[in-house]
Design an enzyme around this catalytic site. Sequence first.
Site, short mmCIF file in Angstrom:
data_model
loop_
_atom_site.label_atom_id
_atom_site.label_comp_id
_atom_site.label_asym_id
_atom_site.label_seq_id
_atom_site.Cartn_x
_atom_site.Cartn_y
_atom_site.Cartn_z
N SER A 161 -2.98 5.18 6.88
CA SER A 161 -2.54 3.76 6.55
C SER A 161 -1.12 3.47 6.88
CB SER A 161 -3.03 3.50 5.13
OG SER A 161 -1.90 4.24 4.30
N LYS A 162 -1.05 2.16 6.79
CA LYS A 162 0.38 1.83 7.10
C LYS A 162 1.40 2.39 6.35
CE LYS A 162 -0.43 -3.15 8.03
NZ LYS A 162 -0.26 -4.40 7.34
N ARG A 163 0.83 2.96 5.23
CA ARG A 163 2.02 3.72 4.19
C ARG A 163 2.38 4.97 4.88
NH1 ARG A 163 -1.16 3.81 -0.59
NH2 ARG A 163 -2.22 2.25 0.30
#
Length: 475
Positions: free
Chosen positions: A246-248
Amino acid sequence: MDNVRTRFAPSPTGYMHVGGVRTALFAWLVAKQANGKFILRIEDTDTERHTEGSEEHIVQTLKTLGLNYDEGPDIGGNFSPYRQSERLAIYKEWANKLVEKGRAYADPYTPQEVEGFRNKAKEEKKPFLFRDYRPENPPRWDGTQPLRFRCEPKDYSWHDEIIGELSATKEAVDDFILIKSDGYPTYNFAHIVDDYLMQISHIIRAQEFLASIPRYLNLYEAFSIEHPAFATVPFVLGPDGKKKLSKRDGAKDVLEYITEGYLPEALINFMASLGWNDGTTQEIYDISELIAKFKLSDVQKSPAKFDDKRLIWMNGAHIRRLDLDELYKKVEGFWPEASKAYDESYKKKVLTILKDRLKYLSELKSLTGFFFEDLRVKPELISQDKKLDAIDNKQLQEWLLTARQSLEQSDFSLEDITKRLNNLLAQTKQQPAILFSLIRIAITQAPSSPGLFETIEVLGKDRVLKRIDLQIAKL
Ligand code: GLU
């Protein structure tokens, strides 16, 4: 296989990370290697998730990477339209075929009632299946209620081009929504109609749809149509190898990597390597090699792991494959402001000695500033160097002065510079880690640089002598 037609069918929800684009790449490779067609279809039937501008973003991403499609919403094709929101009449017609066959019915329940069934199943410790609560006399479907598929549960086994043989029992088959109460079809329904009408030969898609395949098989049968080949691409996990990327996890939007000066061919190579290899130890591939060698059956079944260090390494490897003229063209927008005053031949010299160190093109700005302007003397570069910091300034000045005197006599050929600086080591009885570091700091005022001799040659005598003088004055 004849007439290979693959598709990328993204929902326009914004961000396109390497996992999503990798699915497109695999589909594109399968089409290219078979001289087939690659189709872009925009699955925009979830009006709540739709974000403005994201179709353009998808198109731009594919084009920038060179994943050109043969048919799509902006270019048309024999099976237009390629946006699901423009195909509502088609879905309605296909839904009605099922209604006529008695294989679809209007769902009369409120969401609360469905929730009640779900809770009941939970209490009874049974898996929730809608078909257990099928209404006996459903109302006529007037388009305001959800339309549900009336399944005919049975066990299935099927082949997946990546995973191999799969099977599921009839509990995996249920009545699912075909058309929602807002008139839009669900993905589960629309993609089946579209893949059929668009003559798709292979469905290459992410793993989250795997569990639904038995339902899809049941629907293909209800329509009496053949299904395309299935290929389920494993997840891409974050660097911790635990959950989906994910973006994280620092996975950027693919276009963001391009903005930072990652080469499209490196991104393609990197994405292909997420879960695929051809069984050899080769790691660097250009696009034509990937087209020749890629096989769905070589895609691994287990999830791949995203590792941005590997991406950086691969990008560097692709940069080094470029010849100077190609690289020069690619770095055009990445030079520092001050480079404007310099001509092509000087900048090419800089690139030549920097090429081996460049990891991505946007680094050029910070790595080459000193080639174009005299930077302020930074005393911290000396004080942060343990070896240099231990020596007193008088001594450092003296060495710099000796170096200056010798370089002043030089014809500034690389050979002569090398000879003189090596002599200087002998003369001062110092190690390169001391003497050369000192000179390097003086002429670059930067924490790192290409090789010292080459850097001196490219900078030229005037600048080198002037910068040594400036450093001596500041010590
Ligand atoms: N619209 C689906 C998604 O973006 C596509 C799945 C498929 O490739 O069929 O996840």
